[in-house]
Design a protein around this motif. Sequence first.
Motif, short mmCIF file in Angstrom:
data_model
loop_
_atom_site.label_atom_id
_atom_site.label_comp_id
_atom_site.label_asym_id
_atom_site.label_seq_id
_atom_site.Cartn_x
_atom_site.Cartn_y
_atom_site.Cartn_z
N GLU A 42 9.29 26.56 -5.55
CA GLU A 42 8.35 26.33 -6.65
C GLU A 42 7.92 24.87 -6.73
OE1 GLU A 42 10.32 27.69 -10.15
OE2 GLU A 42 10.17 29.82 -9.60
N LYS A 43 8.32 24.06 -5.74
CA LYS A 43 7.99 22.63 -5.75
C LYS A 43 7.12 22.27 -4.55
CE LYS A 43 12.36 21.44 -5.69
NZ LYS A 43 13.07 22.72 -5.85
N ILE A 44 6.56 21.08 -4.60
CA ILE A 44 5.82 20.50 -3.49
C ILE A 44 6.59 19.27 -3.01
CG2 ILE A 44 3.69 19.41 -2.72
CD1 ILE A 44 3.26 22.31 -3.30
N ARG A 45 6.83 19.19 -1.70
CA ARG A 45 7.48 18.00 -1.14
C ARG A 45 6.45 17.13 -0.45
NH1 ARG A 45 13.12 18.16 1.90
NH2 ARG A 45 13.64 18.27 -0.33
N LEU A 46 6.34 15.88 -0.93
CA LEU A 46 5.45 14.89 -0.32
C LEU A 46 6.24 13.99 0.61
CD1 LEU A 46 3.32 13.58 -3.34
CD2 LEU A 46 2.81 15.47 -1.82
N GLU A 47 5.63 13.63 1.73
CA GLU A 47 6.16 12.56 2.58
C GLU A 47 5.21 11.38 2.43
OE1 GLU A 47 6.95 13.44 6.63
OE2 GLU A 47 8.38 15.04 6.19
N PHE A 48 5.76 10.19 2.16
CA PHE A 48 4.92 9.02 1.98
C PHE A 48 5.61 7.78 2.52
CE2 PHE A 48 7.69 9.11 -1.66
CZ PHE A 48 7.94 7.79 -1.97
N ILE A 49 4.84 6.73 2.72
CA ILE A 49 5.37 5.44 3.18
C ILE A 49 4.67 4.32 2.42
CG2 ILE A 49 6.17 6.06 5.50
CD1 ILE A 49 3.44 5.36 6.58
N CYS A 50 5.35 3.19 2.34
CA CYS A 50 4.81 2.05 1.59
C CYS A 50 4.98 0.77 2.40
CB CYS A 50 5.53 1.88 0.25
SG CYS A 50 5.60 3.35 -0.77
N GLY A 51 4.25 -0.27 1.99
CA GLY A 51 4.46 -1.61 2.50
C GLY A 51 4.34 -1.76 4.00
N ARG A 52 5.36 -2.41 4.61
CA ARG A 52 5.34 -2.66 6.05
C ARG A 52 5.31 -1.36 6.84
NH1 ARG A 52 6.22 -6.69 9.62
NH2 ARG A 52 6.53 -8.19 7.94
N ARG A 53 5.99 -0.35 6.33
CA ARG A 53 5.97 0.94 7.03
C ARG A 53 4.55 1.47 7.13
NH1 ARG A 53 11.16 4.64 5.10
NH2 ARG A 53 12.71 2.96 4.98
N ALA A 54 3.80 1.35 6.04
CA ALA A 54 2.42 1.83 6.04
C ALA A 54 1.56 0.99 7.00
CB ALA A 54 1.84 1.78 4.63
N TRP A 55 1.82 -0.31 7.03
CA TRP A 55 1.07 -1.18 7.95
C TRP A 55 1.38 -0.81 9.39
CZ3 TRP A 55 3.06 -4.68 11.57
CH2 TRP A 55 2.09 -5.44 12.24
N ILE A 70 0.86 -1.18 0.00
CA ILE A 70 0.00 0.00 0.00
C ILE A 70 0.90 1.24 0.00
CG2 ILE A 70 -0.16 0.20 2.51
CD1 ILE A 70 -3.11 1.01 2.13
N ILE A 71 0.39 2.33 -0.55
CA ILE A 71 1.09 3.61 -0.53
C ILE A 71 0.22 4.61 0.23
CG2 ILE A 71 1.91 5.57 -1.90
CD1 ILE A 71 2.49 3.62 -4.17
N LYS A 72 0.84 5.31 1.17
CA LYS A 72 0.10 6.32 1.94
C LYS A 72 0.89 7.63 1.97
CE LYS A 72 -2.98 8.20 4.49
NZ LYS A 72 -4.27 8.58 3.87
N ILE A 73 0.26 8.70 1.49
CA ILE A 73 0.84 10.03 1.59
C ILE A 73 0.57 10.57 2.99
CG2 ILE A 73 0.80 12.41 0.72
CD1 ILE A 73 -0.11 11.26 -1.99
N ILE A 74 1.61 10.92 3.71
CA ILE A 74 1.46 11.37 5.10
C ILE A 74 1.19 12.86 5.18
CG2 ILE A 74 2.58 11.53 7.35
CD1 ILE A 74 4.22 9.08 6.60
N LYS A 75 2.02 13.65 4.50
CA LYS A 75 1.84 15.10 4.51
C LYS A 75 2.59 15.70 3.34
CE LYS A 75 5.66 16.30 7.65
NZ LYS A 75 6.04 17.00 8.88
N TRP A 76 2.42 17.00 3.14
CA TRP A 76 3.12 17.69 2.07
C TRP A 76 3.29 19.16 2.45
CZ3 TRP A 76 -1.69 15.57 1.81
CH2 TRP A 76 -2.77 16.47 1.73
N GLU A 77 4.27 19.81 1.83
CA GLU A 77 4.51 21.22 2.08
C GLU A 77 5.13 21.86 0.85
OE1 GLU A 77 7.25 21.68 5.27
OE2 GLU A 77 8.82 20.46 4.35
N LYS A 78 4.96 23.15 0.72
CA LYS A 78 5.52 23.87 -0.42
C LYS A 78 6.98 24.17 -0.14
CE LYS A 78 4.47 27.62 -3.66
NZ LYS A 78 4.51 26.70 -4.80
N ARG A 79 7.84 23.89 -1.10
CA ARG A 79 9.27 24.17 -1.03
C ARG A 79 9.66 24.99 -2.26
NH1 ARG A 79 12.84 21.14 2.21
NH2 ARG A 79 11.76 20.54 4.13
#
Length: 406
Positions: free
Chosen positions: A222-235, A211-220
């Motif tokens: 002219e870009k957007i930085r996403l924080e996300f986790i997958c797999g066992r981390r998401a579980w 599974i993929i889960k986006i945790i949060k994001w912020e503007k940096r």
Amino acid sequence: MTQRLYYRDSYLKEFKARILKKVKISNQSAVILDRTAFYPTSGGQPFDKGVIQDTPVVEVVEEGEKIVHILREEIEEEINSEVVGRIDWERRFDHMQQHLGQHILSGALMKLWGAETVSFHLGEEVCTLDMSKEKFTEEEAKKAEECANEVIFNNRPVRCYFVEREEDLRRLDLRKIPNRKEGKLRIVEVENFDLSACGGTHCRTTGEVGIIKIIKWEKRGEKIRLEFICGRRAWEDYFWKNELIKNISNKLTIKDSELNEVIDRILEERKEIRKELKEFKERLQTWEARDIINELSLESGEVKIVKKVFEEKNFQEIRELVQKIIDLNDRMVVLFGVKDAGARILFACSRGLKYDMSGLVREAGKFIEGRGGGAPNFAQAGGKKAEGIDKALDFALKNLRNFVKE
């Protein structure tokens, strides 16, 4: 040159190799092998851990076409000796889940909004992805997750293969054209979804990402930085958050679906309680200030003086009390001391009076081995000698007239 076994088989956990060279890296022992399954730090993905001949590998780095394995201690085997390497599989598979998850999420962002992934970092706890997009909303995050996880649930095959650069440009529709211009190019292909040049380790199918889960994001910039986790981390993230919600729901004796509404009500009630408490404290301080004026005031001509030492009392509350006293009477002088972790003195007078309380507190502060200052009508000092507070206040009372401004 080191043959990179992980290019062909990311699932290889153990391998045999020959020592090409033994070196020192920052006073640490290291070896270069003719072949390796250890992935070096590269492309936003950290190095693999594991052992070579039961000696822990603490870091893996690239040196041109060679891969250097930095060891906790030197191994006995000499050059040309055969050694056995074993990968820390739990760490490797976690990196495979996160890295393939990034490819899928980046593919979703590109397909939905044409947002290009500028950089990627696979961290110990979370992964970050910078994308070229001016803003990102809750609704867009949900759409990106839905698209990415649909690819995972479809369990699409993932292929890794090499092509020549010219062939790449001629027939492949890569999500991003790499900067590298020479040699073979390694392609990671998520069937009918994403095509990227990448040298990292990945799962064989998208389903293994879990599974993929986006945790949060912020503007940096002219870009957007996403924080996300997958797999066992998401579980694991889901597990502790679910436990937290369950525990809070049990304590409040409500359903978890009612939690948001109840918390809003609790916060509103707390806001009202704080407002009432503040009003009560202000009334109480007014009464306390009046009692101090009536019971402790020393008459000195037309001026009233109050002198008092407090034990272990909140200094901010003392400041508020002093302000109340000088507001209630326009002919007041306050000389207070507070014994807490150290020593503090606070001198004040009504604004209509011409005393220099700042100068007075600096002189009196010497008795508590402290320093201070402030405004002409409101000043304080802090020191470390609590036993000197009484002498400081006596000095201030005795010398008050000497600190009248002309």
